[in-house]
Scaffold this active site. Sequence first.
Site, PDB file in Angstrom:
ATOM      1  N   SER A 144       0.859  -1.186   0.000  1.00 26.86           N
ATOM      2  CA  SER A 144       0.000   0.000   0.000  1.00 26.86           C
ATOM      3  C   SER A 144       0.895   1.237   0.000  1.00 26.86           C
ATOM      4  CB  SER A 144      -0.856   0.010   1.270  1.00 26.86           C
ATOM      5  OG  SER A 144      -1.456   1.270   1.451  1.00 26.86           O
ATOM      6  N   TYR A 157      -1.396  -1.003  10.572  1.00 27.98           N
ATOM      7  CA  TYR A 157      -1.555  -1.319   9.144  1.00 27.98           C
ATOM      8  C   TYR A 157      -0.334  -0.827   8.372  1.00 27.98           C
ATOM      9  CZ  TYR A 157      -3.419  -1.313   4.373  1.00 27.98           C
ATOM     10  OH  TYR A 157      -3.610  -1.505   3.026  1.00 27.98           O
TER      11      TYR A 157
HETATM   12  N1  LIG Z   1      -8.800  -0.597  -0.802  1.00 29.88           N
HETATM   13  C1  LIG Z   1      -7.775   0.219  -0.600  1.00 29.88           C
HETATM   14  O1  LIG Z   1      -7.945   1.447  -0.478  1.00 29.88           O
HETATM   15  C2  LIG Z   1      -6.371  -0.345  -0.555  1.00 29.88           C
HETATM   16  C3  LIG Z   1      -5.302   0.552  -0.651  1.00 29.88           C
HETATM   17  C4  LIG Z   1      -4.002   0.058  -0.615  1.00 29.88           C
HETATM   18  C5  LIG Z   1      -3.773  -1.289  -0.471  1.00 29.88           C
HETATM   19  N2  LIG Z   1      -4.831  -2.144  -0.369  1.00 29.88           N
HETATM   20  C6  LIG Z   1      -4.523  -3.572  -0.186  1.00 29.88           C
HETATM   21  O2  LIG Z   1      -5.131  -4.317  -1.222  1.00 29.88           O
HETATM   22  C7  LIG Z   1      -5.485  -5.627  -0.723  1.00 29.88           C
HETATM   23  C8  LIG Z   1      -6.959  -5.893  -1.009  1.00 29.88           C
HETATM   24  O3  LIG Z   1      -7.723  -4.922  -0.311  1.00 29.88           O
HETATM   25  P1  LIG Z   1      -9.254  -4.652  -0.627  1.00 29.88           P
HETATM   26  O4  LIG Z   1      -9.469  -3.204  -0.461  1.00 29.88           O
HETATM   27  O5  LIG Z   1      -9.663  -5.339  -1.866  1.00 29.88           O
HETATM   28  O6  LIG Z   1      -9.922  -5.382   0.645  1.00 29.88           O
HETATM   29  P2  LIG Z   1     -11.322  -6.142   0.848  1.00 29.88           P
HETATM   30  O7  LIG Z   1     -12.305  -5.720  -0.173  1.00 29.88           O
HETATM   31  O8  LIG Z   1     -11.672  -6.012   2.286  1.00 29.88           O
HETATM   32  O9  LIG Z   1     -10.890  -7.639   0.556  1.00 29.88           O
HETATM   33  C9  LIG Z   1      -9.942  -8.256   1.386  1.00 29.88           C
HETATM   34  C10 LIG Z   1      -9.742  -9.683   0.927  1.00 29.88           C
HETATM   35  O10 LIG Z   1      -8.822 -10.311   1.820  1.00 29.88           O
HETATM   36  C11 LIG Z   1      -9.354 -11.564   2.210  1.00 29.88           C
HETATM   37  N3  LIG Z   1      -8.902 -11.963   3.546  1.00 29.88           N
HETATM   38  C12 LIG Z   1      -8.981 -11.255   4.708  1.00 29.88           C
HETATM   39  N4  LIG Z   1      -8.498 -11.994   5.724  1.00 29.88           N
HETATM   40  C13 LIG Z   1      -8.086 -13.177   5.179  1.00 29.88           C
HETATM   41  C14 LIG Z   1      -7.505 -14.351   5.714  1.00 29.88           C
HETATM   42  N5  LIG Z   1      -7.228 -14.484   7.033  1.00 29.88           N
HETATM   43  N6  LIG Z   1      -7.207 -15.379   4.876  1.00 29.88           N
HETATM   44  C15 LIG Z   1      -7.473 -15.277   3.557  1.00 29.88           C
HETATM   45  N7  LIG Z   1      -8.040 -14.198   2.989  1.00 29.88           N
HETATM   46  C16 LIG Z   1      -8.340 -13.161   3.800  1.00 29.88           C
HETATM   47  C17 LIG Z   1     -10.871 -11.371   2.163  1.00 29.88           C
HETATM   48  O11 LIG Z   1     -11.485 -12.602   1.883  1.00 29.88           O
HETATM   49  P3  LIG Z   1     -12.339 -13.475   2.928  1.00 29.88           P
HETATM   50  O12 LIG Z   1     -13.083 -12.529   3.814  1.00 29.88           O
HETATM   51  O13 LIG Z   1     -13.181 -14.309   2.024  1.00 29.88           O
HETATM   52  O14 LIG Z   1     -11.302 -14.269   3.635  1.00 29.88           O
HETATM   53  C18 LIG Z   1     -11.035 -10.456   0.954  1.00 29.88           C
HETATM   54  O15 LIG Z   1     -11.151 -11.213  -0.231  1.00 29.88           O
HETATM   55  C19 LIG Z   1      -5.130  -5.624   0.762  1.00 29.88           C
HETATM   56  O16 LIG Z   1      -3.869  -6.214   0.951  1.00 29.88           O
HETATM   57  C20 LIG Z   1      -5.085  -4.142   1.113  1.00 29.88           C
HETATM   58  O17 LIG Z   1      -4.263  -3.876   2.212  1.00 29.88           O
HETATM   59  C21 LIG Z   1      -6.110  -1.718  -0.406  1.00 29.88           C
END
Ligand SMILES: NC(=O)c1ccc[n+]([C@@H]2O[C@H](COP(=O)([O-])OP(=O)(O)OC[C@H]3O[C@@H](n4cnc5c(N)ncnc54)[C@H](OP(=O)(O)O)[C@@H]3O)[C@@H](O)[C@H]2O)c1
Length: 268
Positions: A144, A157
């Site tokens: 991130s 985080y």
């Molecule tokens: N959205 C943003 O603004 C943003 C910005 C920078 C970086 N990111 C990074 O991008 C990635 C995806 O984020 P997102 O925004 O798409 O989040 P999200 O919509 O909340 O999705 C998170 C995913 O992680 C999975 N997950 C959570 N805990 C888990 C576990 N213990 N084992 C396996 N899977 C797990 C969830 O699946 P289940 O619940 O089915 O397990 C879900 O598919 C993350 O690493 C986040 O830090 C996001």
Amino acid sequence: MNTLPFRGKNVLITGASRGIGLAMARAYGAAGATVLMMGRDVDALARGADSIQRAGGRAWHHVLDVTDDASVARAVDAARAAQGHIDLLINNAGVYFQQPFLEQDPARGRLELEVNYFGALRMVRAVLPEMLQRGEGTLVNVSSVLGHVAYPTNANYSASKAALNAFTHALRGEVEARGVRVLLFMPGHTRTENGLSVKLTRVPLQEPEEVAREAVQATLRARPVHVSGAGNRTFVWLSGLFPNWARNYMREVARVSFATPVLPPGRS
Ligand SMILES: NC(=O)c1ccc[n+]([C@@H]2O[C@H](COP(=O)([O-])OP(=O)(O)OC[C@H]3O[C@@H](n4cnc5c(N)ncnc54)[C@H](OP(=O)(O)O)[C@@H]3O)[C@@H](O)[C@H]2O)c1
């Protein structure tokens, strides 16, 4: 131009049940890959895989909890048994809880490290040896912008992602000469369930589909680091030149965004 550059490749994506992971599964599926979708919510994974197959792509799914060694071993073994070797691993699973440090339940802070950092390490341990044996493969760690410039109200985080950044660079130095590429992929604020839960006033949102397209391009171009979104790239570049400005900017964003008072810029 090759419209299916990932044809014949198995791409394992953690956290593929929703958000950026699901968008990546669709994007790699559309680029010809067989996507191996993993996460805890099996129903959501099945729906996602089904939608990729209906669009003409190849998708397979398996339950995975990246905090559990046995679950990681079962999921990776099942993927190999069903689909063969893994060409590309995308460590995308992540959790995010925004709160000032002293107000955060320590268990939540620990979970951010367990999923975002140690979860990625567990997956690498399970997948990398076979890549090294074959002398090829790609690892993608989804970090991130907040791992590059820490965000007040997100200390754990930011720490989890900063740790992942350092790990990624160190690992690249160990394995690249043996044929395994390692990409650090850094999205900024993205419109997902996780992303929308974060108070980041003034920071523009990217769509997950856009982020996923950039991931596909970045893996094709064999880049070591890719920051998603032109605005985020400019911010990361400027933060290298003016680190205090970047920290103060984040402090100001947190002050405006979050109800709990945060110190104004310049005071510590
Ligand atoms: N959205 C943003 O603004 C943003 C910005 C920078 C970086 N990111 C990074 O991008 C990635 C995806 O984020 P997102 O925004 O798409 O989040 P999200 O919509 O909340 O999705 C998170 C995913 O992680 C999975 N997950 C959570 N805990 C888990 C576990 N213990 N084992 C396996 N899977 C797990 C969830 O699946 P289940 O619940 O089915 O397990 C879900 O598919 C993350 O690493 C986040 O830090 C996001």
